[in-house]
Design a protein around this motif. Structure first.
Motif: not given
Length: 400
Positions: A2-6, A105-110, A391-392
């Motif tokens: 389960r991926l949380l993309f922010i 968690i994938y923290a993207y922008h900004p 990576i994941l």
């Protein structure tokens, strides 16, 4: 998994790592939640069909998108931008702590504010996170006027370093960024270079119309018109040519647009034309109308290790490129044999590059196709997805 993309930036805004990217990850069996805000970039006005609320949920092909409130304003002031970032950081923190516990968690922008949110969730939920460095803060802010000796710069630097320390992995967009982070003490094994791709890479616009050969070449710049782009030297260079031989169209908005419009009139650049904001979905159509595409950034050490995101869009378009950024970006165009390069903020060199491109007009289709091939081999979304999955999977294995 389960991926949380922010990300504060997300579809239908122009987002390189947006819905199409996440759907490819989802196709590998992932459950994906996205935390974002209501679409408003770059105009600061809510997109048609959306209304700002405290919380809204959408489903797009199995990807769940949670939109949270943030301060939205069409003002270009630094205060308005800071309020936008800070409000999203607070709202997204609440949302991230409220949703089901993700695997990663994938923290993207900004990357700074989403990195802080991811650090907070990691603290309370013991979840590893990836931070994606699209701008090297606080260096990027210094390149647009923030004083390096100032209090804000020092604080931002310390916060960024803390995010890098907290992150379980860091994705960067260039080899130069990786080197810069290693010099700051980040472990090289913790960093992966994943080149950005063109968010609309399926659009084929490389065809050159034969009916255009009788007139002058049309050059086009599409993107933000701000301090970092420093486009006055580009306008100066084009002003030295007649409208019959070459023209420049500037597509986009930004804090420097009005100033540059006045400058073009002042120096008599009758072959330079300004267009306003165009929706991301229509940018490809505009690129197809042009003969040569232009990239330019301010002459700053940071930008020598930066690859502007429009580089990939331009390569994928199949059009020749006038690249005036320096460093890694210029080298990519030279390696790809996809155009001509010049030094940034050097009107003489840019004018020489324009003249060289005009003289090589018969080679434009060859340059364009060479650039497109380079993009497909080294920068496509498929390559980026493959690296992301690697990576994941490694992070997931570590948590089991």
């Amino acid at each position: 998994m389960r991926l949380l993309f922010i990300s504060q930036l997300f579809d239908p805004e122009y987002s390189i790592k947006g819905l199409a990217y996440l759907k490819e990850l989802q196709a590998q069996g992932m459950q994906i939640d996205v935390i974002t805000t209501f679409p408003n970039y770059p105009t600061g006005k809510i997109f048609p069909g959306y209304k700002v609320r405290p919380w809204a949920v959408e489903q797009h092909g199995g990807v769940r998108i949670i939109r949270v409130w943030s301060f939205i304003s069409h003002s270009k002031s630094k205060l308005a931008r800071a309020l936008s970032y800070a409000s999203f950081m607070i709202s997204s923190s609440i949302a991230a702590l409220s949703v089901a516990r993700p695997t990663i968690i994938y923290a993207y922008h900004p990357q700074l504010t989403t990195g802080i949110v991811a650090s907070l969730v990691k603290l309370f939920k013991k979840v590893p996170f990836i931070t994606d460095v699209q701008d090297l803060w606080p260096d990027a802010l210094a390149a647009t006027g923030l004083q390096k000796e100032g209090f804000i710069y020092r604080v931002l630097g310390k916060v960024c370093n803390k995010v890098y320390s907290n992150a379980d992995h860091i994705v960067v967009l260039s080899d130069g960024y990786k080197k810069a982070l290693v010099e700051r003490g980040v472990s090289e094994e913790k960093i992966t270079v994943i080149f950005n791709w063109h968010a609309s890479e399926g659009l084929d616009v490389h065809q050159h119309s034969t009916e255009r050969q009788a007139r002058g070449g049309e050059f086009c710049y599409a993107g933000n018109i701000g301090a970092a782009q420093s486009l006055s030297a580009v306008i100066d260079a084009f002003s030295r040519f007649s409208e019959a031989s070459v023209s420049l169209r500037l597509i986009g908005e930004g804090v420097e647009k009005e100033k540059l419009e006045s400058y073009a009139v002042e120096i008599g650049a009758k072959n330079v034309f300004f267009s306003g904001y165009i929706q991301a979905a229509k940018v490809g159509i505009e690129l197809a109308r042009a003969d040569v595409l232009v990239v330019h950034l301010r002459d700053d050490p940071l930008f020598k290790i930066t690859i502007p995101s429009k580089t990939q869009a331009y390569l994928n378009s199949g059009k020749p490129i006038l690249m005036a950024v320096g460093g890694e970006a210029n080298q990519i165009i030279l390696n790809a044999e996809a155009g001509v390069c010049a030094s940034p903020e050097n009107a003489d060199e840019i004018a020489h590059a324009i003249q060289e491109l005009i003289s090589l007009r018969e080679q434009w289709p060859v340059m364009g196709l060479a650039g497109k091939s380079f993009y497909q081999e080294k920068m496509s979304r498929a390559i980026g997805v493959k690296k992301t999955l690697s990576i994941l999977n490694r992070l997931q294995a570590r948590t089991q």
